[in-house]
Design a protein around this motif. Structure first.
Motif, PDB file in Angstrom:
ATOM      1  N   MET A   1       0.846  -1.189   0.000  1.00  0.00           N
ATOM      2  CA  MET A   1       0.000   0.000   0.000  1.00  0.00           C
ATOM      3  C   MET A   1       0.888   1.248   0.000  1.00  0.00           C
ATOM      4  O   MET A   1       2.104   1.162   0.183  1.00  0.00           O
ATOM      5  N   TRP A   2       0.277   2.409  -0.171  1.00  0.00           N
ATOM      6  CA  TRP A   2       1.058   3.626  -0.404  1.00  0.00           C
ATOM      7  C   TRP A   2       0.664   4.746   0.559  1.00  0.00           C
ATOM      8  O   TRP A   2      -0.524   4.938   0.847  1.00  0.00           O
ATOM      9  N   GLN A   3       1.661   5.471   1.049  1.00  0.00           N
ATOM     10  CA  GLN A   3       1.403   6.610   1.929  1.00  0.00           C
ATOM     11  C   GLN A   3       0.884   7.802   1.126  1.00  0.00           C
ATOM     12  O   GLN A   3       1.261   7.991  -0.034  1.00  0.00           O
ATOM     13  N   ASP A   4       0.048   8.601   1.780  1.00  0.00           N
ATOM     14  CA  ASP A   4      -0.508   9.783   1.119  1.00  0.00           C
ATOM     15  C   ASP A   4       0.369  10.993   1.425  1.00  0.00           C
ATOM     16  O   ASP A   4      -0.071  11.975   2.014  1.00  0.00           O
ATOM     17  N   ASN A   5       1.639  10.900   1.043  1.00  0.00           N
ATOM     18  CA  ASN A   5       2.602  11.977   1.282  1.00  0.00           C
ATOM     19  C   ASN A   5       3.150  12.491  -0.043  1.00  0.00           C
ATOM     20  O   ASN A   5       2.960  11.875  -1.087  1.00  0.00           O
ATOM     21  N   ILE A   6       3.839  13.636   0.042  1.00  0.00           N
ATOM     22  CA  ILE A   6       4.508  14.157  -1.149  1.00  0.00           C
ATOM     23  C   ILE A   6       5.630  13.206  -1.539  1.00  0.00           C
ATOM     24  O   ILE A   6       6.482  12.863  -0.716  1.00  0.00           O
ATOM     25  N   SER A   7       5.611  12.746  -2.777  1.00  0.00           N
ATOM     26  CA  SER A   7       6.604  11.773  -3.231  1.00  0.00           C
ATOM     27  C   SER A   7       7.936  12.451  -3.556  1.00  0.00           C
ATOM     28  O   SER A   7       7.973  13.552  -4.099  1.00  0.00           O
ATOM     29  N   LYS A   8       9.023  11.764  -3.190  1.00  0.00           N
ATOM     30  CA  LYS A   8      10.356  12.287  -3.510  1.00  0.00           C
ATOM     31  C   LYS A   8      10.672  12.117  -4.997  1.00  0.00           C
ATOM     32  O   LYS A   8      11.453  12.872  -5.558  1.00  0.00           O
ATOM     33  N   ASN A   9      10.082  11.101  -5.597  1.00  0.00           N
ATOM     34  CA  ASN A   9      10.300  10.841  -7.027  1.00  0.00           C
ATOM     35  C   ASN A   9       9.141  11.403  -7.840  1.00  0.00           C
ATOM     36  O   ASN A   9       7.974  11.196  -7.504  1.00  0.00           O
ATOM     37  N   ASP A  10       9.480  12.103  -8.889  1.00  0.00           N
ATOM     38  CA  ASP A  10       8.464  12.735  -9.736  1.00  0.00           C
ATOM     39  C   ASP A  10       7.960  11.723 -10.764  1.00  0.00           C
ATOM     40  O   ASP A  10       8.592  11.483 -11.785  1.00  0.00           O
ATOM     41  N   SER A  46       0.733  20.648  -3.894  1.00  0.00           N
ATOM     42  CA  SER A  46       1.751  20.640  -2.831  1.00  0.00           C
ATOM     43  C   SER A  46       3.077  20.070  -3.327  1.00  0.00           C
ATOM     44  O   SER A  46       4.149  20.559  -2.948  1.00  0.00           O
ATOM     45  N   SER A  47       3.000  19.045  -4.167  1.00  0.00           N
ATOM     46  CA  SER A  47       4.227  18.444  -4.712  1.00  0.00           C
ATOM     47  C   SER A  47       4.996  19.458  -5.555  1.00  0.00           C
ATOM     48  O   SER A  47       6.228  19.564  -5.461  1.00  0.00           O
ATOM     49  N   ILE A  48       4.274  20.217  -6.367  1.00  0.00           N
ATOM     50  CA  ILE A  48       4.922  21.219  -7.219  1.00  0.00           C
ATOM     51  C   ILE A  48       5.521  22.346  -6.374  1.00  0.00           C
ATOM     52  O   ILE A  48       6.660  22.775  -6.603  1.00  0.00           O
ATOM     53  N   LEU A  49       4.773  22.828  -5.382  1.00  0.00           N
ATOM     54  CA  LEU A  49       5.281  23.907  -4.534  1.00  0.00           C
ATOM     55  C   LEU A  49       6.508  23.460  -3.751  1.00  0.00           C
ATOM     56  O   LEU A  49       7.435  24.248  -3.538  1.00  0.00           O
ATOM     57  N   GLU A  50       6.518  22.205  -3.325  1.00  0.00           N
ATOM     58  CA  GLU A  50       7.672  21.687  -2.594  1.00  0.00           C
ATOM     59  C   GLU A  50       8.896  21.621  -3.500  1.00  0.00           C
ATOM     60  O   GLU A  50      10.023  21.949  -3.082  1.00  0.00           O
ATOM     61  N   LYS A  51       8.700  21.230  -4.761  1.00  0.00           N
ATOM     62  CA  LYS A  51       9.814  21.181  -5.705  1.00  0.00           C
ATOM     63  C   LYS A  51      10.353  22.587  -5.982  1.00  0.00           C
ATOM     64  O   LYS A  51      11.573  22.785  -6.087  1.00  0.00           O
ATOM     65  N   ILE A  52       9.451  23.556  -6.093  1.00  0.00           N
ATOM     66  CA  ILE A  52       9.874  24.949  -6.309  1.00  0.00           C
ATOM     67  C   ILE A  52      10.694  25.434  -5.119  1.00  0.00           C
ATOM     68  O   ILE A  52      11.765  26.033  -5.286  1.00  0.00           O
TER      69      ILE A  52
END
Length: 593
Positions: A1-10, A46-52
């Motif tokens: 199963m998968w966590q509902d977090n921001i992924s480190k891999n795009d 959120s993933s995009i903002l974190e990458k920025i």
């Protein structure tokens, strides 16, 4: 199963969006700037903002004089004046970073003073307005406003409650007739001092990232937007906001419903407000809306494949797959990176760890993309629920479950709970089949009911496998957490349900009933017996007139698990219990009488 977090891999190509936005931020002629990263809940903002943020915090950008601050919209949810709190937090971040520069401290103090005056103005401006317009007593308004501030001295409130309060305040206003205009002066001073603070700190560009703005209450959303508005005339500043524009527009409507004109063509209420005016208001604050596109069928296929790979492979194995995916996408941006591609590029050995679930779900990726609207978070949650229900199926030893049917039904459950419930209500309790599904799967679009005519529902009906010939009772049993308010018969353990249907058949001879009871009910463990009697009780309570069902209690009164359910049932039904059933109950539980 998968966590509902921001992924480190795009896995979704979000790096591209981040690079585009960063490029915009580096165009000096665009500053000051407010950019909105807009998308539905779970679309990847959120993933995009974190990458920025991560990119702008690297040394190469810091050497260019770009100073980046990141906030979550919830940060100021508990503050009485979120606008002032956000402004103060920005100044504090800069002061802490450049605290060794004495001039920075000096300018920061002036900024705090301006911000504090704006806090005071929130109280005094309504007070002055009330006085100059000859309104009613201004004391209640002042007390109300002061109580919003946790640090308001009690002695001030005590003074306002005294007999001399009105004269004291009127005297203060006469001595300071320009009180309302002080707020405008503070705003001008704030902008001037903010520009100086950036210069003294050697900040060439200030970037403030605010995520989850749409999770705040409407008043806090507007407070944050109003704070951002103060920076629109401060050179070399940029704000990036992550939000669902529908929520922000709703907050604007809520806040200014008394100020914006109504659209006469619409009904009364907030919905009647002219939506164009609301959007115009938002556009003045957000100069560049960056709308995230929904994932395409091929992107969903790729995303699901990579999620399963991440789950099944070791860290080293997944890294090799991920790097190959990045290389593949450079040459074939619009193609799916699926199991066949992995096999052809990396060999058959590496994909042996992937189970049948990956292939099954990927085959449904087009349907998932349409029905779940290409939303990454919804896709991940769907996969988690699918895997969880598979575990329940295995634990319950439900060997006849077709997992493709399970996945297809779950897609409808996520897409449209009402249609999912409609099928459930239509099930035949003996065969588990739906007459509606049989009819709709064969029908032409024009013959479908209106609520089944949208494009994604039609695609669902036409997709394989067809469900008309499947017994769906066990599938809905696995979904009972979503159907708990519906019939207890379908939500019972399949073994108990089958036994109940067998025993409740009409005109079943008494010897046959007793034989089934002895051979199948009495041998069950206590937990399953309780489940049977709970179901029996619920069915009698639904229709107390059915005398035959009471016999099932009467034939097994000697069982410890029977008595409490029997008593509860008779007590609940009261006068609706048939006389014969009432007499049998009294005879069995009170034999001496």
């Amino acid at each position: 199963m998968w966590q509902d977090n921001i992924s480190k891999n795009d896995m979704l190509g979000f790096d591209l969006h981040a690079r585009i936005i960063i490029a915009l931020l580096q165009e000096q002629k665009m500053l000051p700037l407010t950019l909105g990263v807009f998308g539905d809940w779970g679309s990847g903002k959120s993933s995009i903002l974190e990458k920025i943020y991560e990119e702008l915090k690297t040394k190469s950008f810091q050497d260019k004089g770009i100073f980046t601050i990141q906030f979550n919209g919830w940060t100021f949810e508990g503050y009485d004046d979120a606008k002032a709190a956000l402004m103060e937090a920005i100044v504090k971040k800069i002061e802490d970073e450049f605290k060794t520069i004495e001039e920075v401290k000096s300018v920061a103090k002036r900024l705090y003073k301006s911000i504090n005056w704006m806090r005071v103005a929130k109280v005094t401006v309504p007070m002055a307005t009330a006085y100059f317009t000859g309104g009613a007593s201004i004391i209640p308004q002042i007390i109300s406003n002061l109580k919003e501030f946790k640090d308001a001295p009690q002695k001030i409130i005590d003074l306002l409650c005294s007999d001399k309060a009105e004269d004291k305040i009127k005297g203060f206003i006469k001595e300071n007739p320009d009180t309302p205009s002080q707020e405008s002066q503070s705003i001008r001073e704030f902008r001037k001092d903010m520009t100086e603070l950036l210069a003294k700190s050697n900040i060439k560009e200030l970037v403030v990232i605010i995520d989850d703005l749409d999770r705040c209450l409407p008043e806090r959303i507007i407070d944050n937007l109003e704070a951002i508005k103060l920076f629109l005339n401060v050179d070399n500043t940029a704000f990036i906001i992550g939000a669902d524009p529908r929520i922000v527009e709703s907050a604007i409507t809520h806040r200014y419903k008394d100020k914006f004109p109504l659209n006469p063509s619409m009904s009364d209420g907030e919905d009647a407000m002219d939506k164009k005016i609301v959007r115009d208001y938002l556009e003045k604050l957000i100069q560049i809306p960056y709308n995230l596109p929904k994932l395409s069928d091929t992107e969903v296929n790729t995303y699901i494949t990579l999620l399963f790979c991440e789950n099944a492979f070791s860290h080293e194995e997944f890294e090799s797959v991920y790097l190959d995916f990045l290389n593949f996408k450079e040459k074939k941006r619009y193609s799916a990176y699926d199991i066949k591609i992995i096999k052809s590029r990396l060999g058959e050995e590496i994909i042996k760890k992937l189970d049948d679930d990956c292939l099954l779900i990927c085959q449904l990726s087009g349907l998932i993309a349409t029905c779940l609207k290409g939303n990454p978070r919804q896709i991940k949650r769907f996969l988690n629920m699918y895997m969880l229900r598979k575990k329940i199926k295995d634990a319950a030893q439900m060997k006849d479950i077709n997992e493709t049917v399970l996945a297809k039904l779950m897609i409808l459950e996520y897409k449209s709970p009402s249609l999912f419930g409609e099928i459930y209500q239509d099930l035949n309790p003996k065969t588990g089949k739906s007459s509606k599904i049989k009819k709709y799967e064969k029908a032409e679009t024009k013959d479908l009911p209106q609520n089944w005519k949208d494009e994604s529902t039609i695609q669902w009906l036409q997709s394989s496998p067809k469900l008309a010939e499947f017994n769906l009772l066990d599938y809905f049993w696995l979904s009972r957490d979503k159907l708990s308010s519906l019939s207890s018969l379908y939500m019972t353990d399949p073994e108990i349900r089958s036994l109940f249907i067998e025993l409740s058949a009409p005109e079943l001879p008494e010897p046959v009933i007793k034989k089934i009871v002895d051979e199948k009910l009495r041998i069950l463990d206590k937990e399953k017996q309780l489940s049977f009697y709970t179901l029996l009780s619920n069915k009698i309570i639904e229709d107390p007139s059915k005398r035959g069902l009471y016999h099932l209690f009467e034939y097994t009164i000697d069982l410890e698990t029977c008595k409490s359910s029997y008593q509860t049932t008779i007590s609940t039904c009261g006068s609706k219990v048939p006389p014969a059933a009432k007499k049998a109950y009294e005879r069995l539980l009170n034999p001496k009488k």
